[in-house]
Every structure is written in C-alpha cells, then in structure tokens.
Design a protein around this motif. Structure first.
Motif, PDB file in Angstrom:
ATOM      1  N   GLN A   4       0.726  -1.300   0.072  1.00 50.88           N
ATOM      2  CA  GLN A   4       0.082   0.041   0.196  1.00 50.88           C
ATOM      3  C   GLN A   4       0.752   1.155  -0.006  1.00 50.88           C
ATOM      4  OE1 GLN A   4      -2.687  -0.338   3.314  1.00 50.88           O
ATOM      5  NE2 GLN A   4      -4.473  -0.521   2.012  1.00 50.88           N
ATOM      6  N   TRP A   7       2.239   1.755  -3.285  1.00 45.90           N
ATOM      7  CA  TRP A   7       1.482   2.213  -4.293  1.00 45.90           C
ATOM      8  C   TRP A   7       1.038   3.583  -4.042  1.00 45.90           C
ATOM      9  CZ3 TRP A   7      -3.761   4.125  -3.403  1.00 45.90           C
ATOM     10  CH2 TRP A   7      -4.361   4.274  -4.726  1.00 45.90           C
ATOM     11  N   ARG A   8       0.895   4.127  -2.914  1.00 43.45           N
ATOM     12  CA  ARG A   8       0.550   5.503  -2.627  1.00 43.45           C
ATOM     13  C   ARG A   8       1.803   6.450  -3.292  1.00 43.45           C
ATOM     14  NH1 ARG A   8      -1.638   3.705   2.263  1.00 43.45           N
ATOM     15  NH2 ARG A   8       0.376   3.974   3.445  1.00 43.45           N
ATOM     16  N   ARG A  10       4.195   5.648  -5.534  1.00 44.52           N
ATOM     17  CA  ARG A  10       3.815   5.754  -6.985  1.00 44.52           C
ATOM     18  C   ARG A  10       2.655   6.650  -7.563  1.00 44.52           C
ATOM     19  NH1 ARG A  10       4.543   0.092  -6.536  1.00 44.52           N
ATOM     20  NH2 ARG A  10       2.351  -0.289  -6.979  1.00 44.52           N
ATOM     21  N   ARG A  11       1.469   6.473  -6.905  1.00 44.27           N
ATOM     22  CA  ARG A  11       0.460   7.410  -7.166  1.00 44.27           C
ATOM     23  C   ARG A  11       0.810   8.939  -6.832  1.00 44.27           C
ATOM     24  NH1 ARG A  11      -4.490   7.146  -3.445  1.00 44.27           N
ATOM     25  NH2 ARG A  11      -3.571   8.978  -2.587  1.00 44.27           N
ATOM     26  N   ARG A  12       1.398   9.235  -5.690  1.00 46.11           N
ATOM     27  CA  ARG A  12       1.828  10.584  -5.474  1.00 46.11           C
ATOM     28  C   ARG A  12       2.822  10.926  -6.470  1.00 46.11           C
ATOM     29  NH1 ARG A  12       1.918   9.102  -0.010  1.00 46.11           N
ATOM     30  NH2 ARG A  12       3.869   8.443  -0.327  1.00 46.11           N
ATOM     31  N   TRP A  13       3.891  10.286  -6.956  1.00 44.78           N
ATOM     32  CA  TRP A  13       4.668  10.438  -7.907  1.00 44.78           C
ATOM     33  C   TRP A  13       3.982  11.049  -9.308  1.00 44.78           C
ATOM     34  CZ3 TRP A  13       9.401  12.239  -7.911  1.00 44.78           C
ATOM     35  CH2 TRP A  13      10.233  12.139  -9.082  1.00 44.78           C
ATOM     36  N   ARG A  14       3.123  10.082  -9.806  1.00 43.11           N
ATOM     37  CA  ARG A  14       2.313  10.438 -11.192  1.00 43.11           C
ATOM     38  C   ARG A  14       1.360  11.523 -11.002  1.00 43.11           C
ATOM     39  NH1 ARG A  14       1.252   4.866 -10.706  1.00 43.11           N
ATOM     40  NH2 ARG A  14      -0.790   5.348  -9.899  1.00 43.11           N
ATOM     41  N   GLU A  15       1.012  11.920  -9.608  1.00 39.78           N
ATOM     42  CA  GLU A  15       0.080  13.122  -9.653  1.00 39.78           C
ATOM     43  C   GLU A  15       1.066  14.318  -9.287  1.00 39.78           C
ATOM     44  OE1 GLU A  15      -2.079  12.301  -6.180  1.00 39.78           O
ATOM     45  OE2 GLU A  15      -3.656  10.957  -7.307  1.00 39.78           O
ATOM     46  N   LYS A  17       3.440  15.169 -11.387  1.00 40.31           N
ATOM     47  CA  LYS A  17       3.998  15.131 -12.882  1.00 40.31           C
ATOM     48  C   LYS A  17       3.916  16.785 -13.274  1.00 40.31           C
ATOM     49  CE  LYS A  17       4.316  14.173 -17.636  1.00 40.31           C
ATOM     50  NZ  LYS A  17       5.007  15.247 -17.899  1.00 40.31           N
ATOM     51  N   ARG A  78       4.432  17.501  -3.254  1.00 43.98           N
ATOM     52  CA  ARG A  78       3.067  16.823  -3.955  1.00 43.98           C
ATOM     53  C   ARG A  78       3.705  15.142  -4.107  1.00 43.98           C
ATOM     54  NH1 ARG A  78       0.695  21.261  -8.006  1.00 43.98           N
ATOM     55  NH2 ARG A  78      -0.315  22.356  -6.294  1.00 43.98           N
TER      56      ARG A  78
END
Length: 114
Positions: A4, A7-8, A10-15, A17, A78
């Motif tokens: 988890q 996953w969080r 990776r999601r923060r890294w994508r968001e 951008k 972010r």
C-alpha cells in the motif's frame, strides 16, 4: 502494508508530474537568462547605455532562482516528501522550510509567473 505504501508513493509521484514540469520550466527560464547574460558583449551596445548594464542584466537572476526553488518545493511536497526532507534538501530545518514555503500550494497552481 508495504504494498500500500509503495502504491501510494507511485500514485503521488504520478500526480506530481505537473509540478515537476513547472520545475523544468523554471529551470529553463533561469538557464536561458543566465546564458544571455554570459553572452553579453564587453562593451555596452550604445553610448547612452547605463554604466552598470551587467548588473541590470543579472538583477533578475535571484527572482528566477527563487521561482525555481519554489517550484521544486511544491514538486517534492506533492510527490510525498516531508517538511524534514524538504528542509534537508535546502539546507534548512523542517520548521524553517514549512514557515517559508508552507503556503505555496495555491501559488503553485497560478503558474511560474504568479
């Protein structure tokens, strides 16, 4: 639990951008300005040019560098960096980083000029 967290992250890294793109934009603006200053001729372009024309040319560098730092702070936050990590990257304490940059979230959405 670790999956988890990964996953969080990776999601923060994508968001983040868009914020990372702003860092690149601010860096490009600063780099272009510094390059233009470095290419100034040794003599002023006209006799009516003020004597401190090199100073006038570099006067924008601190503001452009500040924009780059602010964009980097927003991008790191972010992406999930803590204030302690952000402050360490800047060579200041977490409290100093939070105090100096804590209200950038709304300003970052306005773009590099605002």
């Amino acid at each position: 639990m670790h999956r988890q967290a990964a996953w969080r992250a990776r999601r923060r890294w994508r968001e983040a951008k868009l914020a990372r793109d702003r860092v690149a934009e601010a860096g490009e603006v600063l780099l272009l300005h510094v390059r233009s200053v470095a290419q100034l001729p040794a003599q002023p372009p006209s006799p009516v040019s003020p004597a401190p024309w090199h100073c006038a040319a570099v006067a924008q560098v601190p503001e452009l560098a500040g924009q780059l730092v602010r964009a980097a702070v927003v991008a790191d936050r972010r992406a999930g960096a803590s204030w302690e990590q952000t402050g360490a990257g800047l060579g200041i304490s977490a409290e100093a980083a939070r105090s100096r940059f804590g209200r950038l979230r709304g300003a970052a959405r306005a773009g590099p000029s605002g």
